[in-house]
Scaffold this motif. Structure first.
Motif, PDB file in Angstrom:
ATOM      1  N   UNK B  56      62.763  37.726  73.980  1.00  0.00           N
ATOM      2  CA  UNK B  56      63.486  36.798  73.091  1.00  0.00           C
ATOM      3  C   UNK B  56      64.466  37.617  72.265  1.00  0.00           C
ATOM      4  N   UNK B  57      65.700  37.158  72.204  1.00  0.00           N
ATOM      5  CA  UNK B  57      66.698  37.819  71.356  1.00  0.00           C
ATOM      6  C   UNK B  57      66.796  37.101  70.018  1.00  0.00           C
ATOM      7  N   UNK B  58      66.880  37.880  68.975  1.00  0.00           N
ATOM      8  CA  UNK B  58      67.099  37.319  67.634  1.00  0.00           C
ATOM      9  C   UNK B  58      68.269  38.051  66.976  1.00  0.00           C
ATOM     10  N   UNK B  59      68.895  37.393  66.011  1.00  0.00           N
ATOM     11  CA  UNK B  59      69.997  38.039  65.289  1.00  0.00           C
ATOM     12  C   UNK B  59      71.139  37.076  65.062  1.00  0.00           C
ATOM     13  N   UNK B  60      72.332  37.637  64.815  1.00  0.00           N
ATOM     14  CA  UNK B  60      73.500  36.768  64.611  1.00  0.00           C
ATOM     15  C   UNK B  60      74.292  36.697  65.923  1.00  0.00           C
ATOM     16  N   UNK B  61      75.596  36.547  65.838  1.00  0.00           N
ATOM     17  CA  UNK B  61      76.411  36.330  67.048  1.00  0.00           C
ATOM     18  C   UNK B  61      76.245  37.445  68.076  1.00  0.00           C
ATOM     19  N   UNK B  62      75.996  38.675  67.599  1.00  0.00           N
ATOM     20  CA  UNK B  62      75.846  39.794  68.555  1.00  0.00           C
ATOM     21  C   UNK B  62      74.617  39.588  69.435  1.00  0.00           C
ATOM     22  N   UNK B  63      73.643  38.854  68.935  1.00  0.00           N
ATOM     23  CA  UNK B  63      72.450  38.534  69.735  1.00  0.00           C
ATOM     24  C   UNK B  63      72.737  37.326  70.623  1.00  0.00           C
ATOM     25  N   UNK B  64      73.282  36.289  70.014  1.00  0.00           N
ATOM     26  CA  UNK B  64      73.534  35.050  70.765  1.00  0.00           C
ATOM     27  C   UNK B  64      74.448  35.302  71.958  1.00  0.00           C
ATOM     28  N   UNK B  65      75.360  36.240  71.741  1.00  0.00           N
ATOM     29  CA  UNK B  65      76.336  36.557  72.770  1.00  0.00           C
ATOM     30  C   UNK B  65      75.699  36.941  74.115  1.00  0.00           C
TER      31      UNK B  65
END
Lengths: 479, 306
Positions: B56-65
């Motif tokens: 699972x990725x978490x974070x801001x746009x750098x993760x969502x990307x």
């Protein structure tokens, strides 16, 4: 307490219920209750400044009593002067002290002298410009024998502190409001429902129009040197709507709230952006202040019944003073001055009272000529508002020179779909209702209950969906 | 008076009912459409209960990307693992929001083996993201989501809830567009220092405030504890940027080191790993080529090592 806050949403029904069901047996107790409610409303912001309201009310109540007893013109003048000095003294100290000190210091620096001056760190008490002017109108009217001084301290204190209009107007005259505190109030269904409609429209103007324009306006005015002229033009237009939505919204909520308590306040805005010239604009914008200055400054100076030179002087005096009333900054003085310059040709050509009726009366659309007139007046007032919004005079000039640069024709760098849609809706409704006291006064639709309810629900829906419910203060709180 | 009070009460009952009805209708209209992690910025629209994911990725746009459009498939193919991405971009979500999403998904019985927390330094210095009112605007209205959120301590809670609910009646909800695909395929032509600095101004709206940093670190520590309670391993990665290190990089790295000493977390600093502009669509977001390159050369070996 802000009108657009949860606190007020609890405060208003609570005060309403107590007012009509608990303290309704005795007028004095009802007025006393209004004073307490108004002081709570004010103290929510800062209780310490209640002392200023009490001081101002006490001075003017006592001055009023003395003026009633006194027949000697000299002594009457002295009493009036006491009231003027007390009220304007408060205003001068809390609002203008640092401005004067800074301006003197800057003037000395300009001539090569450096002086060190002491500045005070003073908080501007909310609404001070409003209630001092309101209470001053009482003493002046008593002095002019237009009004009998009141012996009821409770009614007088309730008049000065009446919470719906305490912090941002309308600036009521004692001749209109004070006598309403003497009469027993009966609940009036049509007045109350109309008040609710007016509150709804006021909230719409504030939360949907003004507060949705505010973030873009703040960004554009803070970074005007980085945006093309086209974006600055949008910023200026949005600010014109922001300040109108903000202030007319406050006035509508205030008037509507007063109606719930059986009071009738004066109309403060009469669709000013549908004015055909600047004179008409000023008859429709912040009416309670414009008429205050007309009655207590302009007419005593001779008004329009004097030589042309003096008329011109009077126009400049009233506009500059009115600008200065708005804030302790040269930008407000410039704003007033510019409006005086706009007004001057109308005065010289004796055309300042040409447009006294409603534009396109009994017609759906304006004529092309009327449309051009309204657009030009809007352009002039928007341009003047750049000074009102800017931090300094030099910022205002830079903003305007950036605006009228070649980049005026570049693509604007802002997304405006939401704002444009909401503004269009707002302008259309206001246009259709421009002959009414407020935009939700649906006299002709009163018999169509379902249509009325559809309108209420639609406005409420837009309010909840597109409203900006961050606790943003009303701009005029600062004045 | 009776008539007036009766009408006010009637409006006070009817309007909320109508409002809720409209919100539920518009929410379920979109909720019933097919979405996946690649074509929406929402998290609730595609995630179902009782699922298991490898990463699972978490974070801001750098993760969502890492999940936008084809990127998710690229990563899953290279890593040979199933991926869930609950990162949230567009300045909508801070560490508080990320912790809440994780809590919600665990409550829906979702198992995650490894969490990759993409720790962009601006995230740790941002309080405005924790106060953002539009955090949940992409999400459909779910009662269990609201009820869990009501029990959670959060900044700007009621403003956020109001925005979440009322957003269901805004045109944007019905459009439900994902991140523009053409943007992900575009390439950065040159390194522009002015644009980088402008980007820093936007990313560090609260400045480099150490108090905010400490508060956010505390929230991340709670995230680690929650992950450990649910048997997920947490790995921090500092994402690559064409300019290398972000302001506040060293503080971020030392926080990762500290967490590594206290918990079972790992950390990897990839900030300087990719400097070629062709792998980015702006100065700090990898384009699809960049995601592929990064997964192949860095993430793959990371999972091999773990």
């Amino acid at each position: 307490m802000l009108f657009n806050s949860i606190e007020f949403a609890i405060f208003l029904p609570l005060v309403f219920v107590l007012y009509w069901f608990v303290v309704n047996k005795n007028l004095k107790i009802q007025n006393l209750f209004l004073i307490i409610a108004s002081y709570v409303f004010y103290a929510w912001w800062d209780w310490r400044f209640l002392s200023l309201i009490i001081f101002s009310s006490s001075v003017d109540f006592l001055v009023g009593l003395q003026l009633g007893k006194e027949n000697s013109p000299q002594r009457r003048k002295l009493f009036l002067l006491t009231s003027i000095i007390a009220n304007l003294g408060l205003l001068a100290f809390f609002k203008y002290f640092n401005f004067f000190v800074n301006s003197f210091s800057e003037a000395f620096t300009f001539f090569g002298f450096h002086i060190s001056v002491a500045r005070l760190s003073i908080i501007l008490p909310v609404g001070i410009s409003f209630y001092t002017f309101q209470t001053l109108s009482y003493t002046i009217d008593v002095y002019r024998r237009k009004l009998e001084p009141t012996k009821s301290i409770v009614s007088f204190f309730a008049f000065v502190s009446f919470f719906p209009q305490l912090v941002a107007g309308p600036i009521e005259r004692a001749t209109n409001l004070l006598h309403q505190f003497f009469k027993p109030r009966r609940f009036n269904y049509s007045q109350a429902t109309d008040g609710m409609r007016q509150i709804l429209w006021g909230l719409f103007a504030k939360v949907v129009i003004a507060d949705n324009c505010a973030p873009l306006v703040n960004d554009i005015f803070s970074n005007y040197d980085t945006y093309p002229g086209s974006t600055l033009a949008i910023g200026a237009v949005l600010f014109a709507f922001q300040i109108y939505g903000d202030f007319s919204g406050y006035s509508n909520i205030a008037i509507g709230t007063a109606k719930l308590f059986g009071f009738s306040l004066m109309q403060n805005f009469a669709y000013p952006y549908f004015s055909r010239d600047i004179a008409e604009f000023w008859r429709r914008w912040h009416i309670s202040l414009s008429t205050w200055f007309r009655d207590y400054v302009y007419i005593p100076l001779g008004g329009s019944r004097t030589s042309l030179e003096k008329q011109i002087r009077n126009v400049f005096v009233i506009f500059v003073v009115s600008g200065f009333w708005h804030g302790a900054n040269w930008t407000f003085i410039a704003w007033g001055f510019i409006n005086a310059v706009y007004f001057l040709p109308l005065l010289l050509l004796k055309r300042n009272r040409r447009n006294t009726n409603i534009v396109a009366e009994n017609r759906l659309f304006p004529s092309i000529y009327e449309f051009i007139q309204m657009s030009f007046t809007f352009f002039l007032s928007t341009l003047a508002f750049v000074f009102f919004r800017s931090e300094s005079i030099s910022d205002a000039f830079s903003f305007i020179s950036h605006l009228f640069s070649s980049s005026l024709f570049d693509l604007p760098q802002v997304r405006l779909t939401k704002q444009i849609s909401l503004l269009l809706l707002f302008v259309i409704i206001e246009w259709l209702q421009r002959d009414k006291k407020h935009a939700l006064e649906f006299k002709s639709l009163l018999n169509h209950r379902y249509l009325r309810w559809v309108i209420y629900f639609s406005v409420m829906l837009i309010l909840f969906v597109f409203g900006n419910f961050n606790k943003t203060e009303f701009i005029y709180f600062a004045f | 008076m009776k008539k007036f009070i009766y009408k006010i009460l009637l409006i006070s009952i009817l309007f909320p009912l109508l409002f809720v009805l409209l919100v539920l209708l518009s929410s379920s209209y979109i909720d019933n459409k097919e979405f996946n992690n690649a074509n929406t910025e929402s998290n609730l629209l595609f995630i179902q209960s009782d699922m298991s994911y490898d990463i699972a990725f978490m974070g801001i746009s750098h993760a969502r990307n890492f999940s936008r459009y084809g990127n998710k498939l690229i990563m899953e193919k290279i890593l040979g693992k199933s991926i869930l991405n609950i990162g949230k971009g567009n300045g909508k979500c801070g560490v508080d929001g990320q912790l809440f999403y994780l809590k919600y998904f665990y409550s829906k019985n979702i198992n995650i083996d490894t969490i990759i927390y993409v720790l962009s330094p601006p995230l740790l210095y941002a309080d405005y993201l924790n106060r953002a009112s539009n955090t949940f605007n992409d999400e459909p209205v779910r009662w269990d989501f609201i009820s869990l959120y009501l029990k959670t301590i959060s900044k700007n809670k009621y403003q956020r809830l109001l925005s979440y609910i009322s957003s269901k009646l805004k045109p944007g909800w019905f459009l439900q567009y994902g991140f523009p695909e053409e943007r992900l395929k575009s390439k950065l032509n040159k390194i522009d220092t002015a644009a980088i600095n402008e980007g820093f101004n936007l990313a560090y709206l609260d400045g480099l405030n150490e108090n905010i940093f400490d508060d956010n670190c505390e929230t991340i520590e709670k995230t680690i504890q929650l992950a450990e309670q649910n048997n997920s391993k947490l790995i921090f990665i500092i994402p690559p940027a064409v300019f290398g290190k972000w302001p506040g990089h060293d503080r971020t790295l030392s926080f990762c080191k500290k967490m590594n000493e206290l918990y079972t977390t790992d950390y990897y600093d990839f900030s300087e790993s990719i400097k070629q502009p062709k792998f980015y669509f702006d100065h700090h977001h990898l384009n699809s080529e960049g995601v592929k390159y990064f997964t192949k050369h860095y993430l793959f070996s990371l999972f091999e090592a773990n």
